[in-house]
Design a protein around this motif. Structure first.
Motif, PDB file in Angstrom:
ATOM      1  N   ALA A  74       0.843  -1.211   0.000  1.00 31.97           N
ATOM      2  CA  ALA A  74       0.000   0.000   0.000  1.00 31.97           C
ATOM      3  C   ALA A  74       0.866   1.243   0.000  1.00 31.97           C
ATOM      4  O   ALA A  74       0.599   2.201  -0.728  1.00 31.97           O
ATOM      5  N   PHE A  75       1.917   1.233   0.788  1.00 33.65           N
ATOM      6  CA  PHE A  75       2.811   2.391   0.857  1.00 33.65           C
ATOM      7  C   PHE A  75       3.526   2.601  -0.480  1.00 33.65           C
ATOM      8  O   PHE A  75       3.593   3.714  -1.000  1.00 33.65           O
ATOM      9  N   ALA A  76       4.032   1.495  -1.048  1.00 35.59           N
ATOM     10  CA  ALA A  76       4.754   1.616  -2.316  1.00 35.59           C
ATOM     11  C   ALA A  76       3.828   2.109  -3.420  1.00 35.59           C
ATOM     12  O   ALA A  76       4.186   2.999  -4.195  1.00 35.59           O
ATOM     13  N   LEU A  82       1.789   9.031  -6.323  1.00 34.31           N
ATOM     14  CA  LEU A  82       2.139  10.441  -6.144  1.00 34.31           C
ATOM     15  C   LEU A  82       3.284  10.844  -7.071  1.00 34.31           C
ATOM     16  O   LEU A  82       3.305  11.938  -7.609  1.00 34.31           O
ATOM     17  N   LEU A  83       4.232   9.926  -7.253  1.00 31.78           N
ATOM     18  CA  LEU A  83       5.380  10.233  -8.099  1.00 31.78           C
ATOM     19  C   LEU A  83       5.057  10.082  -9.581  1.00 31.78           C
ATOM     20  O   LEU A  83       5.830  10.535 -10.421  1.00 31.78           O
ATOM     21  N   GLY A  84       3.958   9.404  -9.906  1.00 38.68           N
ATOM     22  CA  GLY A  84       3.658   9.115 -11.302  1.00 38.68           C
ATOM     23  C   GLY A  84       4.648   8.137 -11.903  1.00 38.68           C
ATOM     24  O   GLY A  84       5.086   8.285 -13.035  1.00 38.68           O
ATOM     25  N   LEU A  85       4.984   7.123 -11.136  1.00 39.96           N
ATOM     26  CA  LEU A  85       6.070   6.219 -11.511  1.00 39.96           C
ATOM     27  C   LEU A  85       5.510   4.923 -12.065  1.00 39.96           C
ATOM     28  O   LEU A  85       4.514   4.413 -11.571  1.00 39.96           O
ATOM     29  N   GLU A  86       6.131   4.392 -13.072  1.00 44.51           N
ATOM     30  CA  GLU A  86       5.736   3.104 -13.633  1.00 44.51           C
ATOM     31  C   GLU A  86       6.745   2.055 -13.177  1.00 44.51           C
ATOM     32  O   GLU A  86       7.948   2.247 -13.320  1.00 44.51           O
ATOM     33  N   VAL A  87       6.250   0.969 -12.621  1.00 36.40           N
ATOM     34  CA  VAL A  87       7.119  -0.062 -12.051  1.00 36.40           C
ATOM     35  C   VAL A  87       7.459  -1.066 -13.140  1.00 36.40           C
ATOM     36  O   VAL A  87       6.620  -1.350 -14.001  1.00 36.40           O
ATOM     37  N   PRO A  88       8.690  -1.627 -13.165  1.00 38.71           N
ATOM     38  CA  PRO A  88       9.026  -2.635 -14.183  1.00 38.71           C
ATOM     39  C   PRO A  88       8.083  -3.828 -14.117  1.00 38.71           C
ATOM     40  O   PRO A  88       7.572  -4.182 -13.047  1.00 38.71           O
ATOM     41  N   VAL A 152       9.385  -2.056  -2.254  1.00 41.77           N
ATOM     42  CA  VAL A 152       9.728  -0.662  -1.985  1.00 41.77           C
ATOM     43  C   VAL A 152       9.206   0.192  -3.130  1.00 41.77           C
ATOM     44  O   VAL A 152       8.938  -0.317  -4.217  1.00 41.77           O
ATOM     45  N   PRO A 153       9.023   1.494  -2.909  1.00 38.90           N
ATOM     46  CA  PRO A 153       8.601   2.349  -4.020  1.00 38.90           C
ATOM     47  C   PRO A 153       9.582   2.225  -5.179  1.00 38.90           C
ATOM     48  O   PRO A 153      10.790   2.349  -4.992  1.00 38.90           O
ATOM     49  N   GLY A 154       9.063   1.937  -6.349  1.00 38.39           N
ATOM     50  CA  GLY A 154       9.921   1.764  -7.517  1.00 38.39           C
ATOM     51  C   GLY A 154      10.120   0.319  -7.913  1.00 38.39           C
ATOM     52  O   GLY A 154      10.748   0.043  -8.924  1.00 38.39           O
ATOM     53  N   GLY A 155       9.612  -0.621  -7.148  1.00 34.69           N
ATOM     54  CA  GLY A 155       9.772  -2.024  -7.517  1.00 34.69           C
ATOM     55  C   GLY A 155       9.954  -2.893  -6.297  1.00 34.69           C
ATOM     56  O   GLY A 155       9.257  -2.727  -5.302  1.00 34.69           O
ATOM     57  N   PHE A 311      -7.530  -2.829   2.890  1.00 34.60           N
ATOM     58  CA  PHE A 311      -6.524  -2.208   3.738  1.00 34.60           C
ATOM     59  C   PHE A 311      -5.903  -1.087   2.925  1.00 34.60           C
ATOM     60  O   PHE A 311      -5.510  -1.310   1.787  1.00 34.60           O
ATOM     61  N   GLY A 312      -5.848   0.110   3.475  1.00 35.04           N
ATOM     62  CA  GLY A 312      -5.351   1.195   2.650  1.00 35.04           C
ATOM     63  C   GLY A 312      -4.541   2.203   3.420  1.00 35.04           C
ATOM     64  O   GLY A 312      -4.642   2.316   4.637  1.00 35.04           O
ATOM     65  N   TYR A 313      -3.718   2.920   2.682  1.00 33.40           N
ATOM     66  CA  TYR A 313      -2.974   4.039   3.237  1.00 33.40           C
ATOM     67  C   TYR A 313      -3.506   5.306   2.609  1.00 33.40           C
ATOM     68  O   TYR A 313      -3.634   5.379   1.390  1.00 33.40           O
ATOM     69  N   TYR A 314      -3.818   6.278   3.448  1.00 33.19           N
ATOM     70  CA  TYR A 314      -4.149   7.590   2.926  1.00 33.19           C
ATOM     71  C   TYR A 314      -2.909   8.453   3.058  1.00 33.19           C
ATOM     72  O   TYR A 314      -2.427   8.675   4.166  1.00 33.19           O
ATOM     73  N   MET A 315      -2.365   8.891   1.937  1.00 33.84           N
ATOM     74  CA  MET A 315      -1.071   9.559   1.972  1.00 33.84           C
ATOM     75  C   MET A 315      -1.183  10.966   1.415  1.00 33.84           C
ATOM     76  O   MET A 315      -1.745  11.189   0.358  1.00 33.84           O
ATOM     77  N   VAL A 316      -0.624  11.907   2.164  1.00 30.25           N
ATOM     78  CA  VAL A 316      -0.629  13.303   1.741  1.00 30.25           C
ATOM     79  C   VAL A 316       0.814  13.775   1.706  1.00 30.25           C
ATOM     80  O   VAL A 316       1.575  13.550   2.650  1.00 30.25           O
ATOM     81  N   SER A 317       1.188  14.408   0.600  1.00 34.44           N
ATOM     82  CA  SER A 317       2.530  14.960   0.497  1.00 34.44           C
ATOM     83  C   SER A 317       2.422  16.453   0.271  1.00 34.44           C
ATOM     84  O   SER A 317       1.536  16.916  -0.432  1.00 34.44           O
ATOM     85  N   ASN A 318       3.339  17.213   0.894  1.00 31.34           N
ATOM     86  CA  ASN A 318       3.365  18.647   0.602  1.00 31.34           C
ATOM     87  C   ASN A 318       4.594  18.981  -0.240  1.00 31.34           C
ATOM     88  O   ASN A 318       5.004  20.119  -0.319  1.00 31.34           O
TER      89      ASN A 318
END
Lengths: 368, 196
Positions: A74-76, A82-88, A152-155, A311-318
């Motif tokens: 959920a975190f990843a 948020l990052l707009g990232l595409e995972v391999p 982890v975020p990114g894969g 199960f979820g994460y609500y994530m806010v970034s500034n």
């Protein structure tokens, strides 16, 4: 007759985790009950705000003790959104293998936990022995047994070790061959069947009132409401499986759904091991330093299907190096707090532990 | 199940037609967020519930001390249309009052209680919101507000423990001390990286 106050937990063989249920009983009928959480409160949500995104990778698996991988996922996923990232591509499939192995391990633990309140400890020993084999596989993959910090975020952190497919196949073949034995020990066992049939009901209107998800919801509303099916993440849309459901939610139906899910998880792992492509498993995040990367502004809710529901994460970034706010939606929050207060009264005292067990109440995700 | 993008359009039409929406954000094909005024929140939730968003997934708050606002968050789920809807609304931080939604979503009862405990938001309409839930005998400001410093709280609340700093090097080959120093230096050098 005068009412008497009793405590179920925190130290009780039928209670999972450090929470206590206060019961007011008249004879052996529960008249009033409520959960007392807070014994496991470790301030995760505050802790996450005080640590950088990369530090949080080692913090989040601790939110739910027995099922850490859904937290990582959920975190990843939230960070990647948020990052707009595409995972391999390969990382998606490795993630699915990890998540389904974790689902097997938690279902085994929960099913074995049925042995506690019913006094059938053989079931628990068998289930824990098999769970141990899964932890061995995790140890080979990630170096850790319980808190893997692998997704982890990114894969994923690193590629699967060579030859792990053989071990996974050996384990799931072994588990599948003993599936009927597990059924005989638990859900088909006459001494347990008498305790779980037509009792501890969860009707569909209660599901919608409380907001129960997962197996509890599916066994009541007769629809395959599973996040993996309804809004597929990773590559769950490319594997074939079904989300077991039922239209009569007593304790037995819920446990039955859980066991069917075990077979589905085994099938998903098999398909993943066939379909998994070669390639990289992680992409660099590409914003700032490797340890102090920043995440663009945004609000995102990232849900995954845990063994107990959504199960979820609500994530806010500034836009900074730390998350501004991370909220955890624990899957068992509705039935654990409001469910125990409103719907546990009326059951018998000896069914209280079974109530908590079959509803899938997990205290760490209530406390956070 | 219908196409998920048309579901997003459906919910956008539903909310934007009936209410003044301050901000709309389509996060992905399964999720959309709306920022509405505080007075509209309850009506928006009722509208969504009647349209099939029967499940409340999450309720919480976000503290924005610079704007002296607390932002309430409601996340609703419709399993038929497969869309998570975030409803957000900013309320005053100095006197945060938000009418309770337990008449619409009874499952919000404990979420509101937790929100009061951690952010100090008052929920008139919820009979139990002021009772303590997780933090036993809490005597400080609500801890998830940004100006609450756990380090300072812990220093004030608990006596400092003294640790024995001396250790003996038993053998000449033991490079533990050098290793420790090197590690400390490395940690210091990492801390001094450029600010983001």
């Amino acid at each position: 007759m005068k009412q008497m106050k009793l405590f179920l937990g925190p130290q009780h063989p039928g209670m999972h985790g450090n929470a206590s249920v206060h019961l007011y009983v008249d004879g052996d009928i529960i008249k009033r009950s409520f959960l007392l959480p807070g014994m496991l409160h470790r301030g995760f949500e505050k802790g996450m705000e005080r640590h950088s995104w990369v530090n949080n990778i080692s913090l989040i698996p601790r939110v739910c003790v027995v099922e850490p991988d859904i937290n990582e996922m959920a975190f990843a996923m939230g960070t990647e959104k948020l990052l707009g990232l595409e995972v391999p591509e390969r990382a998606h499939w490795i993630r699915m293998i990890i998540l389904e192995l974790a689902r097997l391990s938690i279902h085994l633990m929960a099913y074995g936990g049925l042995g506690g309140p019913t006094g059938n400890y053989t079931l628990m020993y068998h289930a824990h022995a098999d769970r141990n084999s899964i932890l061995d596989i995790f140890e080979q993959i990630s170096g850790h047994r319980v808190y893997h910090q692998y997704i982890v975020p990114g894969g994923v952190r690193k590629d699967l070790p060579k030859g792990i497919e053989k071990d996974i196949h050996a384990f799931i073949d072994d588990l599948e061959s003993r599936y009927e034995e597990y059924r005989d020990l638990g859900i088909e066992n006459p001494s347990i069947v008498a305790r779980i049939t037509d009792t501890i009901m969860l009707p569909a209107d209660v599901v919608w009132e409380l907001g129960v998800t997962g197996i509890g919801m599916r066994s009541a509303v007769n629809k395959p409401y599973d996040i993996r099916k309804v809004m597929p993440y990773a590559r769950y849309d490319q594997v074939e499986f079904y989300a077991p459901f039922a239209d009569y939610s007593d304790a037995r139906a819920r446990i039955d759904c859980k066991l069917q899910e075990v077979l589905q998880s085994i099938s998903i792992i098999r398909q993943c091991l066939i379909k998994i492509p070669e390639g990289p498993v992680r992409v660099p995040l590409g914003r700032g330093q490797s340890m102090r990367w920043t995440v663009p502004k945004g609000y995102v809710y990232s849900p995954v299907e845990s063994s107990r529901g959504e199960f979820g994460y609500y994530m806010v970034s500034n836009g900074g190096t730390n998350p501004w706010r991370v909220g955890v939606r624990g899957a068992s929050y509705p039935q654990g707090l409001l469910g125990i207060e409103k719907y546990m009264p009326g059951t018998r005292l000896d069914d209280a532990a079974l109530w908590v067990d079959t509803m899938g109440v997990c205290s760490p995700e209530i406390d956070r | 199940m219908m196409n998920s993008m048309s579901n997003i359009e459906y919910v956008k039409g539903l909310i934007e037609k009936g209410f003044k929406v301050l901000e709309t954000d389509v996060i992905d094909q399964y999720q959309v967020s709306f920022v509405v005024k505080q007075a509209d929140v309850l009506q928006v939730l009722v509208t969504l519930k009647n349209a099939g968003w029967k499940q409340m997934s999450y309720l919480s708050a976000i503290d924005w001390p610079d704007e002296t606002k607390i932002e309430m968050v409601y996340i609703l789920m419709n399993w038929e249309r497969a869309v998570h809807v975030q409803i957000r609304s900013k309320i005053d931080r100095n006197d945060p009052v938000m009418p309770s939604i337990i008449t619409v979503y009874p499952g919000a009862k404990y979420y509101e209680r937790e929100c009061h405990e951690f952010f100090g938001v008052k929920f008139p309409g919820n009979p139990d919101y002021e009772k303590q839930l997780i933090l036993e005998m809490w005597d400080d400001m609500p801890p998830l507000r940004k100006d609450f410093d756990p380090q300072a709280y812990s220093d004030r609340k608990f006596t400092k423990r003294e640790y024995n700093q001396d250790y003996k090097i038993l053998s000449e080959d033991n490079k533990l001390k050098e290793k420790r120093e090197a590690r400390k230096e490395r940690a210091q050098s990492l801390k001094g990286g450029p600010k983001a």
